[in-house]
Design a protein around this motif. Structure first.
Motif, PDB file in Angstrom:
ATOM      1  N   ARG A  86      22.296   3.657 -48.900  1.00 28.59           N
ATOM      2  CA  ARG A  86      20.879   3.272 -48.824  1.00 28.59           C
ATOM      3  C   ARG A  86      20.027   4.167 -49.719  1.00 28.59           C
ATOM      4  O   ARG A  86      19.123   3.694 -50.403  1.00 28.59           O
ATOM      5  CB  ARG A  86      20.404   3.342 -47.364  1.00 28.59           C
ATOM      6  CG  ARG A  86      18.923   3.061 -47.196  1.00 28.59           C
ATOM      7  CD  ARG A  86      18.598   2.552 -45.801  1.00 28.59           C
ATOM      8  NE  ARG A  86      18.980   3.454 -44.746  1.00 28.59           N
ATOM      9  CZ  ARG A  86      18.232   4.483 -44.318  1.00 28.59           C
ATOM     10  NH1 ARG A  86      17.067   4.725 -44.891  1.00 28.59           N
ATOM     11  NH2 ARG A  86      18.640   5.251 -43.331  1.00 28.59           N
ATOM     12  N   ASP A 135      17.918   2.933 -53.142  1.00 29.65           N
ATOM     13  CA  ASP A 135      16.492   2.845 -52.792  1.00 29.65           C
ATOM     14  C   ASP A 135      15.639   2.652 -54.048  1.00 29.65           C
ATOM     15  O   ASP A 135      15.692   3.451 -54.991  1.00 29.65           O
ATOM     16  CB  ASP A 135      16.090   4.142 -52.067  1.00 29.65           C
ATOM     17  CG  ASP A 135      14.694   4.048 -51.488  1.00 29.65           C
ATOM     18  OD1 ASP A 135      14.577   4.095 -50.263  1.00 29.65           O
ATOM     19  OD2 ASP A 135      13.712   3.936 -52.263  1.00 29.65           O
ATOM     20  N   GLU A 136      14.855   1.603 -54.030  1.00 31.99           N
ATOM     21  CA  GLU A 136      14.071   1.243 -55.219  1.00 31.99           C
ATOM     22  C   GLU A 136      13.013   2.290 -55.573  1.00 31.99           C
ATOM     23  O   GLU A 136      12.702   2.509 -56.735  1.00 31.99           O
ATOM     24  CB  GLU A 136      13.390  -0.113 -55.014  1.00 31.99           C
ATOM     25  CG  GLU A 136      14.270  -1.300 -55.275  1.00 31.99           C
ATOM     26  CD  GLU A 136      14.841  -1.332 -56.691  1.00 31.99           C
ATOM     27  OE1 GLU A 136      14.163  -0.900 -57.630  1.00 31.99           O
ATOM     28  OE2 GLU A 136      15.986  -1.789 -56.842  1.00 31.99           O
ATOM     29  N   TRP A 137      12.461   2.900 -54.533  1.00 31.42           N
ATOM     30  CA  TRP A 137      11.409   3.886 -54.803  1.00 31.42           C
ATOM     31  C   TRP A 137      12.003   5.117 -55.488  1.00 31.42           C
ATOM     32  O   TRP A 137      11.472   5.621 -56.469  1.00 31.42           O
ATOM     33  CB  TRP A 137      10.705   4.272 -53.502  1.00 31.42           C
ATOM     34  CG  TRP A 137       9.553   5.202 -53.695  1.00 31.42           C
ATOM     35  CD1 TRP A 137       8.483   5.012 -54.521  1.00 31.42           C
ATOM     36  CD2 TRP A 137       9.350   6.465 -53.062  1.00 31.42           C
ATOM     37  NE1 TRP A 137       7.615   6.087 -54.424  1.00 31.42           N
ATOM     38  CE2 TRP A 137       8.124   6.990 -53.538  1.00 31.42           C
ATOM     39  CE3 TRP A 137      10.076   7.204 -52.128  1.00 31.42           C
ATOM     40  CZ2 TRP A 137       7.620   8.217 -53.105  1.00 31.42           C
ATOM     41  CZ3 TRP A 137       9.568   8.419 -51.692  1.00 31.42           C
ATOM     42  CH2 TRP A 137       8.357   8.916 -52.188  1.00 31.42           C
ATOM     43  N   TYR A 138      13.110   5.583 -54.966  1.00 33.28           N
ATOM     44  CA  TYR A 138      13.762   6.737 -55.603  1.00 33.28           C
ATOM     45  C   TYR A 138      14.176   6.385 -57.037  1.00 33.28           C
ATOM     46  O   TYR A 138      14.066   7.207 -57.940  1.00 33.28           O
ATOM     47  CB  TYR A 138      15.010   7.157 -54.830  1.00 33.28           C
ATOM     48  CG  TYR A 138      14.809   7.526 -53.395  1.00 33.28           C
ATOM     49  CD1 TYR A 138      13.648   8.167 -52.959  1.00 33.28           C
ATOM     50  CD2 TYR A 138      15.790   7.249 -52.454  1.00 33.28           C
ATOM     51  CE1 TYR A 138      13.489   8.508 -51.628  1.00 33.28           C
ATOM     52  CE2 TYR A 138      15.640   7.590 -51.127  1.00 33.28           C
ATOM     53  CZ  TYR A 138      14.481   8.209 -50.719  1.00 33.28           C
ATOM     54  OH  TYR A 138      14.332   8.545 -49.400  1.00 33.28           O
TER      55      TYR A 138
END
Lengths: 511, 400
Positions: free
Chosen positions: A420, A424-427
Motif C-alpha cells: 500500500r 500510494d499515489e500521494w507518495y
C-alpha cells in the motif's frame, strides 16, 4: 560519544569495558586528477575508456547521490573530478549524446544545489539546462525497462536511457564496503519492481553482514541482477573511489577524532565549549551548524573497468582504511549515533532512521561475526525525538503513526503494509515532483535492522524520547548507568562492554 | 414533601461562576471546589407542579460534559433563557419509583410543561427540538438537571413527569441503565450522520459520546471503514472493540489528518494548522466540540461531505473557509426523540436501551461516588480520559 546533534561524555566500568577506535586516516593520494586519468587509461579487465568512446554513440554517466559520502565532501567533490575527466575524454572522442543521471533509486531527488555540489558548476551549467543532467525517476513508467529475470526469479529493471546506451559509466564513492559493484546500477538505476526482490526482510536477515559482500544475500541478489544486465547487453564501465576517514580535518573538530585519553587541556576546553555552544543554540540553528559541515576527506584509491573486478579492489581499499581487528564478541555494545545518516543529509534524523543507523549500519559494520554476541544488548545514544521532515520523509510519518503502532516485526509489516505504501499515489507524486523519499522507503529502513533484531536480546536507547523509543520496540534509559543496569537483566551481571566509537567509520573484524 | 434529603445544588452566585472558570483554567476540574455547586444535607425537594408529576429517588446519576462545563463556569450564555437557578444537576438518571427502577428521559418538552397544543417538534416526537423550553407550568429548563422546578439526579430525591419515565428492563443493571441517556444522545448523532453503505466515517473523540457513537454506527449504519481519534490508549482499545466487525483504526488526535489520508488514499495539502486531506472521509462525527476538533473535522471530510457535531461546542473560533470552499454540511445533534430507521419510527430511548445491552456499554461506567465526595467525583470526571476512565456517576443507593 555522539548523541544526535550533541555530544555526551560517559564513564564506563573500567574493569570490563573496551573502546574500539577507528584507525588513523590513510595518507591520501597527492594528485587525485592524475590518479583518475591513470585509472581511466589503465582500467581493470577492460579497454581504456577512450577506446570505448566514439562519435555518434549514446553515453550515460550515472553517479552516486546525496547519500554519499557522509558528511558531504568539501568541494571539489570526487564525483566532479571523475565526471569532468570522463567528459573530457568523451569530448575528445566527439560524443555529443551524453546524459548524466543521479542514481538515486528510491531516494529523494537531489536539489540543484546538491547536484551542483556533486558534479560541479561547469558540468551542471553545460548539461542541466539542456535536460541532459537529471535525477533518476523510478516511478516514470516510460523511463524504465525490465530486462528479464535472474535465475532466482528476480526481475531486473533499469533506466531505459541506461539500457539503450552504448556505454554506461558509473561514478561511485565507496564510503563503506557495502557500496559499489553491481549494487550501483542494479539498485541505483532501478525501481520498486526490482528492488523488492532484495530489499526485503528475508534477504536482510540472510545478509551477514552488508559490509561483507560474500556473506551478504543483498549483494548476491544484486550480483545476479548484474549478470542479467551484462547478458542483456548493458555495457558498464565502473569507476569506484575510496576516501580516507578524515571527516574532521585539522580544525577544532579534530578533537572528535582523538582518543579521549589523549586529550590535552585545549582539547577538553574545545569539547566543553562545543557542547555548551550547541546547548545554547535553537534546534534549527544547531541542525544547520551540524549539517553545514563539509568533510575534507582524502582520496585513497580510484579504480575503473569491469564491474566485479573493480569492486574487488575497491573493497580491499575500504577494508584497508576501516577494518579493525577485534578479539572476541561482547555482551553489550554501545553506539553513539550522530546527527546524520545516508538518508537525512540536510534533514532530520527521524526515529526510523535512528533504527536504521544503529541496527542497520553500525551493527553491520563487521566482518566474520557481529561485534555483539547473539542474545547480547545494543545500547544506542540518541535523542530519538518524534520529529520528521515532512518534505523529505512524508511516508515515514505515516509509517511511524500507523505501522509501528501495529508491529515492529519486519516480516509482518512487509505482508500487511508495504504494498500500500509502495503504490500510494500521494507518495508517488511527492517522490516524482518534490524531494521526498519513495513511499516504501521507511520499510526498507526498518528491514535494514532485520538481522540485528533477530540477533540481539534487546535494544536500549539512552537519552531518547521514551514514548518514541518504546514505539520502536526498544527500552528507554535516562542515563548510561541505567542502560547498563537494564542490559544486565538480559545478559547477566557484570557483562563485557564494547564502545564502538563510530564515526569516523570503521569495521570490526571480529576474531 | 420532606426535608432531610441530600442534594448538590447549583446556586445563583455569579461571583462563584467566575471563580470556577478561573480555577478550571488553572487545573482541570478545578471549578468543582470553588464554583457555584454546594452540597445541601437538608435539601427540600421541589413541589409537584401538577397532579401527574411523581417523586423518584435516584440510584445512579452520571456526570456529563455539559454538567462539567456548568460546574467549571464554562457554559455558553446561550443557555441563560432556557435554564433556571438554582438547580440540582443530573440528567443521566436511573431511579426508583414506587419500587420500580426507572430511567428519565430528561428533556422538558411540551408534555411535561402541560402545554397544549404541543409545538410542532414535540407533536412529531422530536422532543429535543421543543420550542417551549421556557414556558408552561415549570420554570425554564431544557432538561431535568437544569431546571429549578424539577430537581436533578445529583440528589436523593427529585420529581419527574410520567412522560419522562421509562421502566428499566430487568436485564439492565444500574450501571448499564445510567448509560442509556448518553447512549441515546450518541446514537441520535450517529444516525443523523446518515452513513450509507460504502461510505467511510471518522469519529473524533472517544469519551462516552464517541464510544457510544461508534457502537451505534457499528450496530445500525456500519461504514466501510472507520477512523477514530482518541487521546488515550484505553479509549483507542475500546473504540476498536466497539467497532466490532467494521474495519477500524484508532489514532491519537494529532495523527487524524494523515490517518484519514491513508484511509481514503487521498493526497494532502497545506501544512501546520492548514494541513488537510485533499479528499477525505464521507462523514465525520465530532464528539468533542472544541475549536481543535471542529478544525480537524473540516480538514478530514471530503468536499460535499458531512460533519455532525455531538460534542457541546460552547464559544469557539474556527476558520469556516473549508466549510465554504469544500461545500461541507455541518449539523448539530442534540439529545433525542424519534428516529427513522428502516422505514420505522422508533423512540431513541428504545434504541438506546437495546444498544447499551447489545454493546455492553455498562462497562463504560468506571467509578461511582457518594454525593459527599462531589469534588473528587467531578475532578475524576473532568480528568477521566487521562485516568483511564470513561463515565463517572454519583451513587445514592446507600442512602435508601
Amino acid at each position: 560519544m555522539h548523541h544526535g546533534e550533541q555530544f555526551r561524555l560517559e564513564k564506563l566500568p573500567a574493569d570490563r569495558s573496551r573502546i574500539i577506535y577507528p584507525p588513523e586516516p590513510l595518507e591520501p593520494i597527492e594528485d587525485p586528477d592524475a590518479a583518475i586519468r591513470e585509472a581511466l587509461e589503465s582500467p581493470i579487465d577492460s579497454e581504456p575508456l577512450r577506446a570505448l568512446l566514439h562519435a555518434g554513440m549514446k553515453l550515460t554517466i550515472a553517479f552516486d547521490d546525496i547519500s554519499l559520502p557522509l558528511p558531504p565532501m568539501r568541494r571539489p567533490d570526487i564525483r566532479q573530478r571523475v565526471i569532468e575527466a570522463v567528459l573530457d575524454l568523451a569530448a575528445e572522442a566527439g560524443v555529443d549524446d551524453v546524459h548524466l543521471i543521479a542514481a538515486l533509486a528510491l531516494h529523494r531527488r537531489m536539489t540543484e544545489d546538491e547536484l551542483r555540489h556533486a558534479v560541479g558548476d561547469r558540468v551542471y551549467d553545460a548539461l542541466a539546462p539542456r535536460g541532459q543532467l537529471y535525477n533518476h525517476d523510478a516511478e516514470d513508467p516510460d523511463a524504465l525497462v525490465v530486462l528479464g529475470e535472474t535465475r532466482h526469479g528476480e526481475e531486473v529493471q533499469i533506466s531505459r536511457r541506461a539500457a539503450e546506451s552504448d556505454l554506461v559509466v558509473y561514478v561511485n564513492i565507496n564510503l563503506v564496503a557495502m557500496d559499489g559493484g553491481w549494487k550501483s546500477t542494479a539498485t541505483g538505476l532501478s525501481g520498486y519492481q526490482a528492488l523488492r526482490h532484495h530489499h526485503n526482510p528475508a534477504t536482510m536477515k540472510k545478509s551477514k553482514s552488508f559490509m561483507d559482500r560474500h556473506s551478504s544475500e543483498l549483494h548476491s541478489s544484486n550480483w545476479r541482477q548484474g549478470e542479467v544486465l551484462r547478458n542483456s547487453g548493458v555495457k558498464v564501465f565502473q569507476i569506484e573511489t575510496t576516501v580516507n576517514n578524515d571527516i574532521y580535518g585539522d580544525g577544532p573538530m579534530q578533537v572528535l577524532a582523538k582518543r579521549e585519553w589523549e586529550w590535552n587541556l585545549a582539547d577538553r576546553a574545545t569539547f566543553m565549549a562545543a557542547r555548551a555552544g550547541l546547548d545554547r543554540m535553537s534546534p534549527p540553528a544547531r541542525r544547520k551548524v551540524m549539517h553545514g559541515w563539509r568533510a575534507p576527506y582524502g582520496l585513497t584509491s580510484v579504480q575503473a573497468g569491469e564491474v566485479e573486478a573493480v569492486h574487488e579492489v575497491t573493497t580491499e581499499n575500504v577494508y584497508r582504511q576501516q577494518l579493525v581487528e577485534v578479539e572476541g564478541q561482547t555482551d553489550v555494545v554501545l553506539f553513539g549515533l550522530p546527527y546524520i545518516s545516508p538518508y537525512n543529509v540536510d534533514s532530520i534524523m527521524n526515529p526510523i532512521l535512528v533504527h536504521c543507523l544503529g541496527l542497520g549500519y553500525f551493527f553491520n559494520m563487521y566482518r566474520g561475526k557481529p561485534l555483539v554476541r547473539e542474545g547480547g544488548v545494543v545500547i544506542m545514544s540518541h535523542p530519538t525525538a518524534p520529529e520528521f521532515n515532512p518534505v523529505h520523509h512524508p511516508s515515514y510519518i505515516d509509517f511511524f503513526e500507523e505501522v509501528l503502532v501495529e508491529t515492529t516485526d519486519p516480516v509482518e509489516m512487509e505482508q500487511r503494509f508495504e504494498k500500500r505504501y509502495a503504490d500510494d499515489e500521494w507518495y508517488r507524486h511527492l517522490y516524482r515532483t518534490g524531494n521526498a523519499y519513495h513511499g516504501v522507503h521507511p520499510f526498507y529502513m526498518w528491514y535494514w535492522g532485520a538481522h540485528a533484531l533477530d540477533h540481539v536480546g534487546g535494544v536500549i536507547v539512552v537519552g531518547g524520547d521514551p514514548g518514541t523509543v518504546r514505539r520502536l520496540g526498544y527500552r528507554p534509559a535516562t542515563t548510561m548507568a541505567d542502560a547498563l543496569e537494564m542490559a544486565s537483566d538480559v545478559v547477566g551481571p557484570r557483562p563485557s562492554i564494547t564502545y564502538f566509537k563510530n564515526p569516523p567509520l570503521m569495521m570490526a573484524d571480529v576474531k | 414533601m420532606s426535608r432531610g434529603h441530600t442534594a448538590l445544588v447549583y446556586e445563583d452566585e455569579p461571583a462563584r461562576f467566575g471563580a470556577a472558570l478561573a480555577a478550571s483554567k488553572l487545573r482541570t476540574g478545578g471549578g468543582a471546589s470553588v464554583g457555584p455547586l454546594r452540597r445541601d444535607d437538608d435539601f427540600d425537594p421541589p413541589e409537584l407542579p401538577g397532579p401527574e408529576w411523581v417523586r423518584i429517588q435516584p440510584r445512579l446519576s452520571g456526570i456529563c460534559g455539559s454538567d462539567l462545563a456548568a460546574v467549571n463556569g464554562q457554559s455558553s450564555r446561550w443557555f441563560e433563557p432556557i435554564i433556571s437557578l438554582p438547580f440540582v444537576p443530573g440528567h443521566e438518571v436511573v431511579a426508583d419509583h414506587d419500587g420500580t427502577r426507572v430511567l428519565i428521559e430528561p428533556v422538558l418538552g411540551c408534555a411535561a410543561r402541560a402545554i397544549e397544543p404541543r409545538c410542532d417538534p414535540c407533536a412529531a416526537g422530536d422532543l429535543g427540538n421543543c420550542e417551549r423550553l421556557a414556558n408552561g407550568c415549570i420554570e425554564p429548563g431544557l432538561q431535568t438537571g437544569f431546571c429549578e422546578s424539577t430537581g436533578g439526579g445529583w440528589s436523593t430525591e427529585m420529581i419527574a413527569h410520567p412522560s419522562q419515565l421509562h421502566e428499566v428492563p430487568a436485564e439492565l443493571d444500574d450501571e448499564s441503565a445510567v448509560m442509556v441517556e448518553p447512549a441515546a444522545c450518541a446514537l441520535h448523532g450517529a444516525l443523523a450522520a446518515g452513513v450509507s453503505p460504502g461510505e467511510s466515517a471518522a469519529v473524533i473523540g472517544a469519551g462516552t459520546m464517541g464510544l457510544a457513537a461508534i457502537a451505534a454506527l457499528a450496530r445500525w449504519t456500519p461504514p466501510s471503514a472507520l477512523l477514530v481519534a482518541a487521546k488515550h490508549g484505553h479509549q483507542r482499545e475500546l473504540s476498536l472493540e466497539l467497532a466490532g466487525p467494521v474495519p477500524a483504526s484508532a489514532v491519537e488526535p494529532s495523527e487524524i489528518v494523515r490517518a484519514s489520508r491513508r484511509l481514503t488514499g487521498s493526497m494532502m495539502l497545506g501544512s501546520g494548522a492548514h494541513q488537510r486531506v485533499a479528499g477525505g472521509v464521507d462523514v465525520t462525527i465530532d464528539c468533542v466540540g472544541t475549536a481543535e476538533s471542529l478544525r480537524a473535522a473540516l480538514a478530514i471530510t471530503r468536499p460535499r461531505g458531512r460533519v455532525v457535531v455531538i460534542g457541546m461546542p460552547g464559544v469557539t473560533t474556527v476558520d469556516l473557509t473549508p466549510l465554504w470552499q469544500r461545500e461541507i454540511s455541518v449539523r448539530g445533534a442534540y439529545t433525542y426523540g424519534t428516529e427513522s430507521l428502516g422505514g420505522e419510527q422508533i423512540r431513541t430511548f428504545a434504541l438506546a436501551m437495546e444498544l447499551v445491552a447489545s454493546a455492553g456499554l455498562g462497562r463504560l461506567v468506571s467509578a461511582t461516588y457518594p454525593l459527599e465526595r462531589a469534588t473528587d467525583a467531578l475532578v475524576h470526571a473532568a480528568t477521566a480520559g487521562s485516568r483511564g476512565a470513561t463515565k463517572i456517576a454519583f451513587d445514592t443507593r446507600s442512602k435508601k
